[in-house]
Write a protein that holds these residues in place. Structure first.
Motif, short mmCIF file in Angstrom:
data_model
loop_
_atom_site.label_atom_id
_atom_site.label_comp_id
_atom_site.label_asym_id
_atom_site.label_seq_id
_atom_site.Cartn_x
_atom_site.Cartn_y
_atom_site.Cartn_z
N VAL A 59 0.84 -1.20 0.00
CA VAL A 59 0.00 0.00 0.00
C VAL A 59 0.88 1.25 0.00
O VAL A 59 0.58 2.23 -0.70
CB VAL A 59 -0.95 0.00 1.21
CG1 VAL A 59 -1.79 1.28 1.24
CG2 VAL A 59 -1.86 -1.21 1.18
N GLN A 137 -2.45 0.62 9.01
CA GLN A 137 -3.44 1.69 9.01
C GLN A 137 -2.82 3.03 8.60
O GLN A 137 -3.50 3.86 7.97
CB GLN A 137 -4.09 1.81 10.39
CG GLN A 137 -4.98 0.63 10.76
CD GLN A 137 -6.16 0.48 9.83
OE1 GLN A 137 -6.65 1.44 9.23
NE2 GLN A 137 -6.64 -0.75 9.70
N PHE A 140 -2.89 3.39 4.87
CA PHE A 140 -4.23 3.74 4.39
C PHE A 140 -4.47 5.24 4.53
O PHE A 140 -5.03 5.88 3.63
CB PHE A 140 -5.30 2.97 5.19
CG PHE A 140 -5.58 1.60 4.65
CD1 PHE A 140 -4.56 0.77 4.23
CD2 PHE A 140 -6.87 1.12 4.56
CE1 PHE A 140 -4.81 -0.49 3.73
CE2 PHE A 140 -7.14 -0.14 4.05
CZ PHE A 140 -6.10 -0.96 3.64
N GLY A 205 -12.13 0.12 2.20
CA GLY A 205 -12.10 1.58 2.21
C GLY A 205 -12.63 2.34 1.03
O GLY A 205 -12.19 3.47 0.81
N ILE A 209 -11.76 5.67 2.75
CA ILE A 209 -10.56 6.28 2.16
C ILE A 209 -10.91 7.08 0.91
O ILE A 209 -10.64 8.29 0.82
CB ILE A 209 -9.53 5.20 1.82
CG1 ILE A 209 -9.05 4.52 3.10
CG2 ILE A 209 -8.33 5.81 1.08
CD1 ILE A 209 -8.16 3.33 2.87
N PHE A 268 -3.73 -3.61 -0.68
CA PHE A 268 -4.83 -2.80 -0.16
C PHE A 268 -6.02 -3.69 0.21
O PHE A 268 -6.54 -3.64 1.34
CB PHE A 268 -5.25 -1.81 -1.25
CG PHE A 268 -5.79 -0.51 -0.75
CD1 PHE A 268 -4.97 0.59 -0.64
CD2 PHE A 268 -7.13 -0.37 -0.43
CE1 PHE A 268 -5.46 1.80 -0.20
CE2 PHE A 268 -7.62 0.83 0.01
CZ PHE A 268 -6.79 1.93 0.12
N SER A 272 -6.40 -6.50 3.86
CA SER A 272 -7.50 -6.22 4.78
C SER A 272 -8.18 -7.49 5.27
O SER A 272 -8.85 -7.49 6.30
CB SER A 272 -8.54 -5.32 4.09
OG SER A 272 -7.97 -4.07 3.75
N THR A 338 -13.26 -1.95 -3.84
CA THR A 338 -12.55 -1.96 -2.56
C THR A 338 -13.49 -2.20 -1.38
O THR A 338 -13.12 -2.87 -0.42
CB THR A 338 -11.79 -0.63 -2.38
OG1 THR A 338 -10.84 -0.49 -3.44
CG2 THR A 338 -11.04 -0.59 -1.06
#
Length: 536
Positions: A59, A137, A140, A205, A209, A268, A272, A338
């Motif tokens: 990421v 995190q 992100f 996200g 995000i 990403f 998760s 996502t």
């Protein structure tokens, strides 16, 4: 009996024989089982921690993708400035997230605290923190703040950008992350009493995000205004019949950035899966995420390119396979999947990508019609893609995958419930509420923030600086310390002369104690550049 953290060198038999009574076979068996289970738990914890760090590194590598995409999308005279802003994203996000961001998002994360608006512990890395989780995190948060970089390119002051980076990463984004991903968040499906009995599902996200970054990009770009000469004539200030194209200087960098982002997206989404409550399903869900990620992005690429092809053909032109549309369609498909990459079946991912690919060019054209100048189309990709992706979860989430991800949910996507003979729209309702809350929160925080920057004259660069290029301006002021920037062919000599006079007046104003607010009166540089450059 106290079980040590690891068995002695003599092995399980010798250890358990020594710590149990002679001939007590049952006690020896229980001792051996406890040791083996403890060892297995340690192995699983170590593997999860390592994979989280590896996924976080993927990421983080997306920062290079954002930098290359932005650098290729701007004109050559602004390349250094744009890449510096992308670099500072990662640095500013690291400091802000370490100091307060992580604490606001996950500080004191516990079911015992009940539902809270924001975290209140673990500031400055204090307290009991899982460092692999913290690092994952952070990456992100850095991705969320970088989304806006391209939208504001070529006309945003460095001071404004730094202020925005710290504010979004340190406060605005963490509140959203807390609401959706913390067990104490009011939208979280991990909450002991989730909203509508299920809570919002945003697996990696799309809303947390990308909708956060996209909403911020929309607000800031609208307030900042378009690049000079994009929609209004540079000399007269009159509205142009057709917007002036301002293509980026390197398609190669754009393609490179797209592929880097695509590669990082597997960390990403797949990474998760390491955070779902049911650890026995992590590997299965991670594989589903990987499959859905490349299917949605691929279908988004093809759909977006075909929409552009049909548009060019219907307008009477030749068939054009537009590379830019294909690249951004790919990214829009990635953004959209996502949220549901762990709860949708592969055929659902294809549908999500196709719809995202169709929505992207339509949204991009709408922005131009509204005279909103988004250099890299961050708003169509991240705002529209994130919005659609979050809502798609409420429509297409498969029941069994949803149960494995949430651990307890019996509320599938709306279309699945219809196929079972009933209309369960609870998940869709939660997704809709979550989307509205995220857009509302970002609006009420970022709108006055950017208005404040505008009031302080910290937001937009001076007219002459924008015209001659931010790289040249910053090099002269020893900010970038790069080589002399080669000017574009259409750069006129009077613009450069005006810029030299503008710099001279800045120096004279500082010697006489002039206020920075006086800058508005000399934006035109005093020679050759009309006042319309300031107002258009």
């Amino acid at each position: 009996m106290t079980i040590p953290t690891k068995p002695s060198a003599g092995g399980l038999y010798e250890f358990c024989h020594f710590h149990t009574e002679e001939g007590d076979t049952e006690a020896m068996m229980k001792c051996a089982i406890d040791l083996m289970e403890g060892q297995q738990n340690r192995i699983e914890f170590s593997a999860t921690s390592y994979l989280l760090i590896l996924s976080g590194a993927l990421v983080f590598f997306m920062q290079a993708g954002f930098a290359m995409l932005c650098a290729g999308s701007v004109r050559k005279k602004n390349t250094h400035n744009t890449m510096l802003k992308n670099l500072l994203d990662a640095c500013g996000a690291a400091i802000a997230y370490f100091c307060v961001g992580f604490a606001f998002a996950f500080g004191g994360d516990s079911t015992a605290t009940g539902t809270t608006f924001i975290g209140t512990t673990n500031f400055f890395g204090k307290g009991d923190i899982s460092y692999p989780f913290f690092f994952f995190q952070y990456t992100f948060a850095a991705a969320a703040v970088t989304i806006v970089a391209g939208a504001l390119a070529e006309r945003c002051q460095m001071a404004a950008y730094l202020c925005y980076s710290f504010f979004l990463t340190g406060f605005v984004y963490p509140v959203v992350a807390h609401a959706v991903w913390s067990v104490a968040g009011f939208l979280s499906f991990s909450n002991p009493e989730p909203l509508l009995g299920i809570g919002m599902i945003d697996f990696a996200g799309s809303a947390v995000i990308h909708l956060t970054g996209g909403t911020t990009a929309l607000i800031s770009t609208y307030l900042l205004g378009s690049r000079r000469g994009r929609f209004y004539d540079l000399e007269t200030g009159k509205e142009l019949d057709k917007p002036k194209p301002m293509p980026g200087h390197s398609v190669s960098l754009q393609v490179l950035g797209t592929f880097i982002l695509w590669f990082g997206w597997f960390g990403f989404n797949g990474g998760s899966a390491l955070l779902i409550p049911a650890t026995e399903y992590q590997s299965e869900i991670a594989a589903v995420c990987a499959i859905n990620t490349f299917l949605a992005s691929s279908s988004g690429c093809i759909a977006s390119m075909l929409v552009r092809l049909i548009k060019f053909k219907r307008s009477g032109g030749h068939a054009v396979f537009d590379l830019t549309s294909a690249m951004n369609g790919t990214l829009c498909g990635l953004v959209a999947i996502t949220a549901g990459c762990g709860t949708l079946e592969p055929w659902g991912a294809i549908i999500v990508g196709l719809v995202a690919g169709i929505m992207y060019p339509l949204a991009s054209d709408l922005l131009i019609w509204l005279k909103i100048d988004d250099v890299v189309d961050a708003i169509p990709v991240h705002f529209v893609g994130g919005l659609w992706g979050a809502l798609a979860v409420g429509l297409l989430s498969e029941p069994e995958l949803t149960r494995k991800v949430t651990g307890t949910s019996h509320h599938p996507g709306f279309f699945y419930s219809l196929s079972e003979g009933h209309s369960d729209a609870r998940l869709l309702g939660c997704q809709t509420i979550g989307v509205l809350c995220i857009i509302g929160w970002n609006t009420v925080t970022m709108l006055p923030f950017f208005l404040g920057l505008h009031r302080l004259n910290w937001f937009r660069t001076e007219a002459v600086e924008e015209i001659v290029g931010l790289d040249l301006c910053f090099n002269d002021l020893s900010h970038h310390k790069g080589e002399d920037i080669e000017q574009e062919n259409q750069m006129r000599d009077e613009y450069l002369v005006a810029y030299e006079e503008y710099k001279l007046k800045q120096v004279q104003r500082k010697k006489h104690g002039g206020s920075t607010s006086d800058a508005r009166s000399i934006r035109s540089g005093g020679s050759g550049i009309s006042s319309q450059f300031v107002d258009t």
